[in-house]
Motif scaffolding. Structure first.
Motif, PDB file in Angstrom:
ATOM      1  N   MET A 179      19.892  50.933  29.997  1.00  0.00           N
ATOM      2  CA  MET A 179      19.153  50.472  31.170  1.00  0.00           C
ATOM      3  C   MET A 179      19.291  48.958  31.261  1.00  0.00           C
ATOM      4  SD  MET A 179      15.672  52.823  31.041  1.00  0.00           S
ATOM      5  CE  MET A 179      15.023  52.156  32.561  1.00  0.00           C
ATOM      6  N   VAL A 180      19.298  48.455  32.506  1.00  0.00           N
ATOM      7  CA  VAL A 180      19.508  47.023  32.739  1.00  0.00           C
ATOM      8  C   VAL A 180      18.429  46.501  33.671  1.00  0.00           C
ATOM      9  CG1 VAL A 180      21.132  45.270  33.546  1.00  0.00           C
ATOM     10  CG2 VAL A 180      21.993  47.394  32.552  1.00  0.00           C
ATOM     11  N   LEU A 181      17.864  45.353  33.337  1.00  0.00           N
ATOM     12  CA  LEU A 181      16.937  44.664  34.236  1.00  0.00           C
ATOM     13  C   LEU A 181      17.762  43.932  35.295  1.00  0.00           C
ATOM     14  CD1 LEU A 181      14.035  43.749  34.949  1.00  0.00           C
ATOM     15  CD2 LEU A 181      14.377  41.806  33.388  1.00  0.00           C
ATOM     16  N   LEU A 182      17.570  44.288  36.571  1.00  0.00           N
ATOM     17  CA  LEU A 182      18.358  43.688  37.651  1.00  0.00           C
ATOM     18  C   LEU A 182      17.600  42.594  38.395  1.00  0.00           C
ATOM     19  CD1 LEU A 182      19.959  46.924  39.163  1.00  0.00           C
ATOM     20  CD2 LEU A 182      20.905  45.378  37.437  1.00  0.00           C
ATOM     21  N   ALA A 183      16.296  42.741  38.519  1.00  0.00           N
ATOM     22  CA  ALA A 183      15.470  41.727  39.180  1.00  0.00           C
ATOM     23  C   ALA A 183      14.022  41.976  38.788  1.00  0.00           C
ATOM     24  CB  ALA A 183      15.630  41.778  40.694  1.00  0.00           C
ATOM     25  N   PRO A 184      13.423  41.095  37.989  1.00  0.00           N
ATOM     26  CA  PRO A 184      12.034  41.319  37.568  1.00  0.00           C
ATOM     27  C   PRO A 184      11.048  41.037  38.686  1.00  0.00           C
ATOM     28  CG  PRO A 184      12.831  39.225  36.723  1.00  0.00           C
ATOM     29  CD  PRO A 184      14.002  39.879  37.395  1.00  0.00           C
ATOM     30  N   ASN A 185       9.945  41.758  38.673  1.00  0.00           N
ATOM     31  CA  ASN A 185       8.830  41.479  39.567  1.00  0.00           C
ATOM     32  C   ASN A 185       7.831  40.626  38.800  1.00  0.00           C
ATOM     33  OD1 ASN A 185       6.871  41.561  41.592  1.00  0.00           O
ATOM     34  ND2 ASN A 185       5.976  43.446  40.794  1.00  0.00           N
TER      35      ASN A 185
END
Length: 570
Positions: A179-185
């Motif tokens: 899994m990859v973090l693409l854009a954090p909130n």
């Protein structure tokens, strides 16, 4: 308005929250009895933001991993994934398709843990959701997998590479190998259970409303489908879509108060258009016999449940047609549109006071009811109106004033004949129009651009479409006599001088175009936003506008009046 004292208090509170967040970030890890995410739920929004922002800033420095990668290859959409793998029996419960690898992306809404090595995520995208069944034993690199899992929070946009699977309970899932973090909130999402309920926040932060509310998304999908249907309908009739200027030296084509802007290079004040009508009719003069435009118009008037200062309008002009042709066209257009949206049904239910209020049932089945304006007013008021060819006179003005007083119909100044008649119609006829209906037989004094009636002196060939007591379309057989048009423009100018800000001025270019010959033509206009309100059961026009007009939020930056409000909203 927020006082300077209140602004200072809020700034101090933010400083205190930031210090608490720093302290929480610097504190050594503890063997807590509950996970860190639960502790974060106890933070207020400012504290959460400060803590989360520092975490992401640290990732930006270390690039382990990069929290904002440039690219993630998506093999299929979530919608496509669900359609392809939801077939009963394709994947047994507790199993996965080891020979199939897919990559999905979307926004994480809910995170549930079952021990340290198994997490469940709800991944949302395109109005659909799928479960991520993240088990460390499926990971390519277990250590990296665990460290990545620790980064994810509700609202993050993530990429998932893995196998289609089903949980032990049979829920369709994807079992990720990575899994990859693409854009954090960086902000706390509203509770998944309660959602985003504050109406003001929903309108100002439409992006957050769309994240949290599938019903909001569905409204704007319906809006797009309506506009698409309207375009296809007109295109199939041989109409040509065109674009006309947004700014003009004359605010013509509709009775409305315009916005004023300034052209710096020409050093010239211009009006934002209140309607594209005069330009479109010039194109008809030029030989474009069927033209239409769908676009924004601007009217500097009040904001209420059914009015917004800028709104989307469709106007078309059809040479060699008259108002009767357009009444039939309107009925067929909207009956077909409602059937297209409702799976064949012509019934629409509308709640003008909200979901818990009274219900109105609208039937779009043709033919629609027709109300003659003067005849219906005579029936409802019990008064005999003056002949049609005297409805513009001072004597008729006194008659209308007295009638309004008698029936407690309020009309503010200037009390012109046209405005007084409009108020009477609003009180006595418009409430009759629940299902779509037409009001016809307008006096010429109310319609400066409409052709005179062929058999009823003093009236014109015009109709208005109403439903739920509100106008949604307006059409007429166009006036193509340049001599008569000039006289009507001059009458409008006199009304403007009397204080009617909505009256039109003389448009010499348009009169010149008429002098070149406008064929017998019918014109039609419909407000898209109000139609969408009725078709989506939305009692407030702001519900069907992605970014409605709002008063600015008072901040330290804009209290001087030099800066716009949040997101540039008014």
């Amino acid at each position: 308005m927020i006082s300077k004292t209140e602004l200072k208090r809020r700034e101090k509170q933010r400083d205190r929250d930031a210090k608490k967040a720093d302290k929480a970030a610097a504190a050594p890890p503890q063997a807590a009895s509950r996970p860190a995410a639960a502790n974060e739920d106890d933070l207020n929004p400012n504290q959460y933001f400060e803590l989360r922002a520092r975490t992401i800033q640290k990732l930006k420095e270390t690039q382990s991993p990069n929290p904002y990668p440039h690219k993630f290859l998506v093999s299929q959409s979530i919608t496509s994934f669900v359609e392809e793998y939801s077939e009963e029996g394709l994947i047994p419960a507790g199993q996965k398709l080891d020979n199939v690898i897919v990559s999905l992306s979307g926004r994480v809404h809910n995170i549930r843990s079952s021990g340290n090595k198994l997490k469940f995520y709800d991944l949302h995208g395109e109005g659909t959701q799928v479960q991520i069944l993240a088990n460390v034993r499926d990971a390519e690199d277990s250590d990296e997998f665990m460290s990545t899992q620790a980064l994810f929070r509700r609202g993050d946009i993530v990429g998932v590479i893995g196998h289609p699977s089903r949980s032990q309970k049979g829920e369709l899932s994807i079992s990720p190998s990575s899994m990859v973090l693409l854009a954090p909130n960086l902000h706390q999402l509203p509770s998944a259970h309660f959602g985003l309920k504050d109406q003001e926040t929903r309108y100002r932060k439409r992006y957050l409303d769309l994240i949290m509310s599938p019903s909001t998304r569905n409204i704007f999908i319906t809006r797009a489908r309506v506009i698409n249907y309207l375009r296809r309908y007109l295109d199939n009739l041989g109409f040509l879509e065109v674009e006309t200027p947004m700014t003009s030296m004359v605010a013509g084509g509709a009775t409305a108060r315009p916005f004023v802007t300034h052209h710096n290079d020409l050093d010239l004040d211009l009006y934002l258009r209140v309607a594209p009508e005069l330009y479109l009719k010039q194109l008809t003069v030029g030989g474009l016999d069927r033209v239409y435009e769908i676009g924004r118009v601007f009217r500097n008037e009040g904001i209420d449940l059914t009015h917004n200062p800028e709104f989307t309008l469709c106007e078309f002009y059809m040479a060699y047609a008259d108002m009767y042709d357009l009444m039939e066209l309107t009925e067929n257009l909207l009956e077909g549109m409602v059937k297209y949206l409702n799976g064949g049904s012509t019934i629409v239910k509308y709640h003008p006071e909200g979901k818990d209020g009274k219900e109105l049932v609208l039937d779009f089945k043709t033919p629609w009811k027709r109300y003659d304006m003067i005849e219906t007013l005579e029936e409802k008021t019990g008064a005999k109106f003056p002949p049609g060819d005297t409805l513009h006179t001072a004597e008729t003005n006194k008659f209308l004033r007295d009638l309004c007083v008698k029936h407690n119909v309020d009309c503010s100044e200037p009390r012109t004949n046209a405005r007084l008649l409009d108020k009477l119609v609003g009180d006595f006829i418009e409430p009759l129009c629940i299902s779509p209906a037409f009001i016809t037989g307008h006096p010429q004094v109310m319609s400066p651009l409409a052709k005179n009636h062929r058999s009823r002196p003093g009236l014109c060939e015009r109709f208005e479409g109403f439903m739920c007591g509100k106008e949604f379309c307006n059409a007429y057989t166009e006036l193509n006599d340049p001599f008569e048009q000039r006289l009507r423009f001059e009458e409008q100018s006199r009304q403007k001088e009397q204080g009617d800000d909505e009256a039109q001025g003389v448009d010499e270019v348009f009169v010149d175009a008429l002098e070149h010959g406008l064929p017998p033509t019918a014109g039609w206009g419909m407000g898209i936003d109000r139609l969408i309100m009725f078709l989506t059961d939305s009692p407030n026009i702001k519900e069907v506008l992605l970014f409605p007009a709002m008063k600015p939020i008072e901040t330290a930056a804009n209290t001087s009046g030099k800066e716009p409000g949040s997101a540039g909203q008014l």
